[in-house]
Design a protein around this motif. Sequence first.
Motif, short mmCIF file in Angstrom:
data_model
loop_
_atom_site.label_atom_id
_atom_site.label_comp_id
_atom_site.label_asym_id
_atom_site.label_seq_id
_atom_site.Cartn_x
_atom_site.Cartn_y
_atom_site.Cartn_z
N ASN A 27 0.86 -1.09 0.07
CA ASN A 27 0.02 -0.13 0.04
C ASN A 27 0.68 1.36 0.20
OD1 ASN A 27 -2.33 1.92 0.44
ND2 ASN A 27 -1.64 1.91 2.74
N ARG A 28 1.84 1.41 1.02
CA ARG A 28 2.69 2.41 0.78
C ARG A 28 3.26 2.60 -0.55
NH1 ARG A 28 4.43 0.14 5.83
NH2 ARG A 28 6.39 -0.88 4.68
N GLN A 29 4.05 1.68 -1.07
CA GLN A 29 4.83 1.96 -2.34
C GLN A 29 3.73 2.21 -3.40
OE1 GLN A 29 7.67 2.71 -2.35
NE2 GLN A 29 8.12 1.67 -0.29
N ALA A 30 2.50 1.42 -3.72
CA ALA A 30 1.51 1.67 -4.55
C ALA A 30 0.92 3.33 -4.45
CB ALA A 30 0.45 0.84 -4.32
N GLN A 31 0.75 3.75 -3.17
CA GLN A 31 0.10 5.09 -3.17
C GLN A 31 1.33 6.28 -3.55
OE1 GLN A 31 -2.30 6.57 -0.06
NE2 GLN A 31 -2.53 4.55 1.05
N ARG A 32 2.52 5.76 -3.30
CA ARG A 32 3.65 6.65 -3.58
C ARG A 32 3.47 6.76 -5.23
NH1 ARG A 32 10.07 5.09 -3.31
NH2 ARG A 32 10.82 6.89 -4.25
N LEU A 33 3.63 5.69 -5.81
CA LEU A 33 3.65 5.56 -7.33
C LEU A 33 2.31 6.27 -8.00
CD1 LEU A 33 4.68 4.79 -9.98
CD2 LEU A 33 3.81 2.74 -9.87
N LEU A 34 1.14 5.98 -7.51
CA LEU A 34 -0.02 6.73 -7.84
C LEU A 34 0.12 8.25 -7.64
CD1 LEU A 34 -2.72 4.31 -6.75
CD2 LEU A 34 -2.19 4.59 -8.89
N ARG A 35 0.53 8.55 -6.71
CA ARG A 35 0.97 10.13 -6.58
C ARG A 35 1.67 10.81 -7.66
NH1 ARG A 35 -0.63 8.97 -0.89
NH2 ARG A 35 -2.59 9.76 -0.53
N LEU A 36 2.91 10.02 -7.59
CA LEU A 36 3.74 10.46 -8.92
C LEU A 36 2.97 10.57 -10.26
CD1 LEU A 36 7.06 8.42 -7.86
CD2 LEU A 36 6.79 10.92 -8.02
N LEU A 37 2.18 9.79 -10.58
CA LEU A 37 1.38 9.87 -11.88
C LEU A 37 0.53 10.75 -11.83
CD1 LEU A 37 0.88 5.80 -12.32
CD2 LEU A 37 2.40 7.35 -13.54
N GLY A 38 0.31 11.64 -10.64
CA GLY A 38 -0.43 13.15 -10.80
C GLY A 38 -1.99 12.58 -10.13
N ASN A 39 -2.05 11.54 -9.41
CA ASN A 39 -3.47 11.37 -8.74
C ASN A 39 -3.25 12.03 -7.42
OD1 ASN A 39 -4.98 9.09 -10.34
ND2 ASN A 39 -2.78 8.35 -10.10
N GLN A 40 -4.36 13.01 -7.17
CA GLN A 40 -4.44 13.80 -5.90
C GLN A 40 -4.91 12.91 -4.69
OE1 GLN A 40 -2.61 16.63 -5.67
NE2 GLN A 40 -2.04 16.17 -7.56
N ASP A 41 -6.14 12.24 -5.09
CA ASP A 41 -6.96 11.63 -4.29
C ASP A 41 -6.68 10.29 -4.45
OD1 ASP A 41 -8.97 10.72 -2.30
OD2 ASP A 41 -10.71 10.82 -3.85
N VAL A 42 -6.08 9.55 -3.45
CA VAL A 42 -5.62 8.04 -3.46
C VAL A 42 -5.94 7.41 -2.26
CG1 VAL A 42 -3.55 6.58 -3.68
CG2 VAL A 42 -3.51 8.88 -5.02
N ALA A 43 -6.94 6.42 -2.41
CA ALA A 43 -7.40 5.54 -1.14
C ALA A 43 -6.43 4.54 -1.12
CB ALA A 43 -8.64 5.03 -1.61
N PRO A 44 -6.52 4.08 0.29
CA PRO A 44 -5.66 2.84 0.45
C PRO A 44 -5.56 1.80 -0.52
CG PRO A 44 -6.62 3.60 2.70
CD PRO A 44 -7.02 4.34 1.26
N VAL A 45 -4.58 1.35 -0.84
CA VAL A 45 -4.48 0.12 -1.96
C VAL A 45 -4.31 -1.29 -1.08
CG1 VAL A 45 -3.25 -0.98 -3.83
CG2 VAL A 45 -3.19 1.47 -3.32
N ASN A 46 -5.10 -2.11 -1.49
CA ASN A 46 -4.98 -3.40 -1.12
C ASN A 46 -5.08 -4.56 -2.06
OD1 ASN A 46 -5.51 -5.50 0.86
ND2 ASN A 46 -7.79 -4.94 1.51
N SER A 47 -4.40 -5.72 -1.55
CA SER A 47 -4.38 -6.80 -2.78
C SER A 47 -5.75 -7.63 -2.49
CB SER A 47 -3.22 -7.41 -2.28
OG SER A 47 -3.24 -8.03 -1.16
N SER A 48 -6.23 -8.18 -3.56
CA SER A 48 -7.35 -9.23 -3.51
C SER A 48 -6.97 -10.64 -3.84
CB SER A 48 -8.44 -8.47 -4.44
OG SER A 48 -7.73 -8.65 -5.66
N CYS A 49 -7.70 -11.27 -3.53
CA CYS A 49 -7.43 -12.90 -3.68
C CYS A 49 -8.71 -13.80 -3.89
CB CYS A 49 -6.63 -13.31 -2.51
SG CYS A 49 -6.41 -15.17 -2.50
N GLY A 50 -8.78 -14.50 -5.00
CA GLY A 50 -9.74 -15.41 -5.08
C GLY A 50 -9.07 -16.76 -5.68
#
Length: 723
Positions: free
Chosen positions: A195-218
């Motif tokens: 989550n820490r690293q995903a949010q960091r990259l998303l903000r570098l891509l210009g996203n201002q509103d970034v919710a917590p990132v979670n992994s999913s599994c099926g």
Amino acid sequence: MPHPARLAALQAIQQREPMPCEPTPPLESIWASDVFTLQRMKNALPKEAYKAVRRVIRDGGKLDLDVADVVAQAMKDWALARGAHYYAHVFYPLTNSTAEKHDGFISPQGDGEAIHEFSGKLLVQGEPDGSSFPNGGIRSTFEARGYTAWDITSPAYLMRTPNGVTLCIPTVFVSWTGEALDKKTPLLRSNAAMNRQAQRLLRLLGNQDVAPVNSSCGAEQEYFLVDSQFATLRPDLQLAGRTLFGAASPKGQQFDDHYFGAIPERVQVFMQDVEQQLYRLGIPAKTRHNEVAPGQFEIAPVHEAANVATDHQQLIMTVLKSTAKRHGFTCLLHEKPFAGINGSGKHVNWSVGNSTQGNLLDPGHTPHDNLQFLLFCAAVIRGVHRYGALLRAVVATAGNDHRLGANEAPPAIISVYLGQQLEQVFQQIQRGEVTASSSGGLMQLGVDTLPEFPKDAGDRNRTSPFAFTGNRFEFRAVGSGQSVAGPLVAMNTVLADSLEWISDRLESEMAAGQTLEQASAGVLKQVVDLHGVAIFGGDGYSDAWHREATEQRGLENLKNTAEALPVLRRDDVRDLFQRQGVINPVELESRYEVYGEQYVLAIEVEARVALSMVRTQISPAVQKQISCMARSLQQQLSLDLQPDRRNLQRMAALQKRMDEQTDALEGELQQLHHGDTAASMNHCAAVILPRLLQLREAVDSLESLSDDDRWPLPSYREMLFMR
């Protein structure tokens, strides 16, 4: 006529009354009815207490003990109203199984009175024995203290059994000195790191509103069902989970007629019973079908948040096994319960996303210009290439070794399948000319009355261990009896590491004056140049691929657990987990020791069970068979007949070989624990397992020559085809 014990089993099966098929209640009336959901919490808690719980679930942090007291009271009242008088902290030790300590709500008050009581302190923390579970030397026998701690992100639920109702509270399990002794703690840490690293990259891509990132599994759970009448006559199934002996049935899976075939009526009743229990537990079981091998089936839930999905996966295995008993089945979760036919896996479908940017592994219709997707996909490619050996290590078990690379499951070589569309896009990236993405078009079936429907842009590849399947990756190498936590920890952590690497380079290049697009193009090309050798879209079963992968591409082929588990001791793996704050070096070493010991113990149990079966069941039957054949031969000779001696000679030779292999196996077992974990694993892989196979070859040949009424073990034909 079969052996008397087998005959009795067959008669019991034929005379068994079918389980009644209860009408399925409306889904709305049973869905999550045994779960203390957020909605139930909202209805039961004061407004501020509920907000505090939601805040902790969403943002992390600690729950105030006063709020925990309020939650505990509401949880207790809800459970008592549904018949529960006990609660249990449920946790997941390093055994692939579930552990639980039950305590009563009872609180004696003196003067012969007692009340129900449950405090926030009891909800938040428990204290099981920390030394009696596998810990790899973290705790000595006399250092017994360990703690369970409430995982607020996974809901409490009621487990119903014929003996009553228990409130089950998902928890982590740690030692008194703070090290993780379970599978859940590293999973939660790995998701936080990703989550820490995903949010960091998303903000570098210009996203201002970034919710917590979670992994999913099926997770697609495969399993076998064998009638319990047969299973009770097989010590190997009871104690080792797989058949150590058994001549092949004349018919197996060669007709390909079981896969997706009509589900047997008795099995379907069992499946419906399982599903109703799962729905009450809020587990979204979606798919059921026959698998490839006779007697093999699959159940698959809808994707959920990885932490909850992991808890639910453990519950699915528990419910499958307990429900099978009620229906007269034994549910086999071993990866290879029967030789000569397909084994069972647990395909873990994995993705990452959030509520603001959605699924971060969704390429959209034009992946070539979806920069966000390309960067996240590139991070996966880099992670799989850099840490492919780690991904192999986290699926290494004695049972799974029988599957991997056996032309029924992915090879032990870890590569990435992207599909034609994405593979072309990354080839364009490498050439520096990203221009277009191929499309699937429409499927034309040539019959007017059949509908047209969109065709996917890429095929699927069942021989790939790590395949992109549209908007997620499918890790197909996981074993059917494993917890999905270990694979998820590895995938989350290697993704976090690669996202960090990408973000570092983007920041560096942009600081030097490049635009985001220019920096991203350079980083993507660098990933393909350095790690593109892990991308493979061909036949993973072929000998040519195995040679190409190891000799030309430098990919590792770790064929068994003895070769794979030492990866956990490598410096780069130790640094990876420590750098991302997921598993510290002490915890990682303990996992190596625990998993190595489990591998050795599993094979030791198999060997001892095999020796016992040969001496107490198989050898007496063979001796009776040979004596009978010898008497018959003598009688024919006394009548001046010319009897055929060949079967008797074959039986005698096979008996001699069986006895020799039995003696050799016993001697080799005595050498098993004369060294460290690595030496014991290597002894199992290089000496005991080949000896077991040689013993099996002799026994299976004897079975094929013996009279049916003398062979005491249920046959493959009976176990696989009798329903």
